[in-house]
Design an enzyme around this catalytic site. Structure first.
Site, PDB file in Angstrom:
ATOM      1  N   CYS A 135      28.512  72.404  32.708  1.00  0.00           N
ATOM      2  CA  CYS A 135      28.922  71.237  31.925  1.00  0.00           C
ATOM      3  C   CYS A 135      27.685  70.550  31.354  1.00  0.00           C
ATOM      4  O   CYS A 135      26.689  70.368  32.062  1.00  0.00           O
ATOM      5  CB  CYS A 135      29.696  70.278  32.827  1.00  0.00           C
ATOM      6  SG  CYS A 135      30.304  68.806  32.002  1.00  0.00           S
ATOM      7  N   HIS A 164      38.894  72.505  31.042  1.00  0.00           N
ATOM      8  CA  HIS A 164      37.680  71.767  31.402  1.00  0.00           C
ATOM      9  C   HIS A 164      37.539  70.518  30.533  1.00  0.00           C
ATOM     10  O   HIS A 164      37.280  69.421  31.041  1.00  0.00           O
ATOM     11  CB  HIS A 164      36.470  72.698  31.237  1.00  0.00           C
ATOM     12  CG  HIS A 164      35.151  72.062  31.520  1.00  0.00           C
ATOM     13  ND1 HIS A 164      34.407  72.369  32.644  1.00  0.00           N
ATOM     14  CD2 HIS A 164      34.422  71.140  30.839  1.00  0.00           C
ATOM     15  CE1 HIS A 164      33.288  71.655  32.628  1.00  0.00           C
ATOM     16  NE2 HIS A 164      33.272  70.901  31.534  1.00  0.00           N
ATOM     17  N   GLU A 165      37.704  70.681  29.228  1.00  0.00           N
ATOM     18  CA  GLU A 165      37.527  69.543  28.311  1.00  0.00           C
ATOM     19  C   GLU A 165      38.670  68.529  28.427  1.00  0.00           C
ATOM     20  O   GLU A 165      38.433  67.322  28.357  1.00  0.00           O
ATOM     21  CB  GLU A 165      37.362  70.027  26.872  1.00  0.00           C
ATOM     22  CG  GLU A 165      36.173  70.943  26.627  1.00  0.00           C
ATOM     23  CD  GLU A 165      34.834  70.406  27.113  1.00  0.00           C
ATOM     24  OE1 GLU A 165      34.642  69.176  27.149  1.00  0.00           O
ATOM     25  OE2 GLU A 165      33.965  71.226  27.470  1.00  0.00           O
ATOM     26  N   HIS A 194      38.020  66.203  31.190  1.00  0.00           N
ATOM     27  CA  HIS A 194      37.128  65.099  30.803  1.00  0.00           C
ATOM     28  C   HIS A 194      37.918  63.929  30.221  1.00  0.00           C
ATOM     29  O   HIS A 194      37.606  62.770  30.491  1.00  0.00           O
ATOM     30  CB  HIS A 194      36.098  65.560  29.762  1.00  0.00           C
ATOM     31  CG  HIS A 194      34.888  66.207  30.330  1.00  0.00           C
ATOM     32  ND1 HIS A 194      34.012  65.562  31.172  1.00  0.00           N
ATOM     33  CD2 HIS A 194      34.392  67.459  30.155  1.00  0.00           C
ATOM     34  CE1 HIS A 194      33.035  66.383  31.502  1.00  0.00           C
ATOM     35  NE2 HIS A 194      33.241  67.539  30.901  1.00  0.00           N
TER      36      HIS A 194
END
Length: 175
Positions: free
Chosen positions: A96, A138-139, A142
Site C-alpha cells: 500500500c 483494497h481501494e 480505504h
C-alpha cells in the site's frame, strides 16, 4: 496537474469514512487527474482519494500491461462503488502506498462485481477477478477507513507493528 502528498499510516485521516461524490465538475476532474499523476509517480497500481486527504468515494486502479507499463487509457476511475456480488477466496500479497515498504498476504474475494460511476457520472458495472478484484477490494476498504494491515492475523499484525517501530527508530532506513 499536481503531485499530491500521500498520507501514511498511522495517520487518523486514513480511518475516515469517505462521502459520496455528488459534484462531477471541473474541480472533481482535476482531482482525478492529480490523483493519477500522484499514483504513477509513486509507482502504485491503485489510489483511493482518502490517501491524498480527500474524503470522497473515488479511487483509481491502473494495472500495468504485459510489458510492465501503465497506460493512462487503461486507468479505471471508480466513483461511488458498491459491491453487487462477491465469489470465492484468494490469498494475495498486498502492499500500500500509505504503508510503504510492507507487504503481506491477505485473504480476499477471488471475483467481484461492482456498480460505480465514471468521471461523467455514468453508471457502469464491472466484473473483475484475481489482481483487479484484489485491487478493487483494497481501494474500497480505504473508502471505509480500513487498511490491509487490519486484515492480518494477530501474529502478522505484531510483525508489522514491530517493523514499523524499527523503521521509526531509524528513519534513515526509510526508502
Amino acid at each position: 496537474m499536481a503531485l499530491l502528498e500521500i498520507i501514511h499510516y498511522p495517520s487518523k485521516i486514513l480511518r475516515t469514512i469517505s462521502k459520496e461524490v455528488v459534484s462531477f465538475d471541473a474541480k472533481f476532474h482535476q482531482q482525478l487527474d492529480d490523483m493519477h499523476e500522484t499514483m504513477i509517480a509513486s509507482e502504485g497500481i491503485g489510489l483511493a482519494a482518502i490517501q491524498v486527504g480527500l474524503p470522497l468515494r473515488m479511487l483509481l486502479i491502473n494495472l500495468p500491461r504485459e510489458d510492465g507499463v501503465q497506460h493512462k487509457e487503461d486507468c479505471l476511475e471508480i466513483i461511488n462503488p458498491k459491491f453487487i456480488e462477491t465469489k470465492g477466496s484468494i490469498m494475495f500479497k498486498e502492499g500500500c502506498l500509505s504503508v510503504p515498504g510492507f507487504y503481506e498476504e491477505v485473504e480476499r474475494f477471488e471475483k467481484v462485481k461492482i456498480e460505480y460511476q465514471n468521471r461523467f457520472a455514468k453508471v457502469k458495472v464491472l466484473e473483475a477477478s484475481e489482481l483487479l478484484a484484489v485491487a478493487i477490494q483494497h481501494e474500497i476498504d480505504h473508502l471505509n477507513g480500513v487498511l490491509f494491515v487490519d486484515k492480518l492475523s494477530i501474529l502478522k499484525r505484531k510483525k508489522f507493528e514491530k517493523e514499523l517501530k524499527e523503521l521509526n527508530k531509524n528513519p534513515k532506513n526509510k526508502s
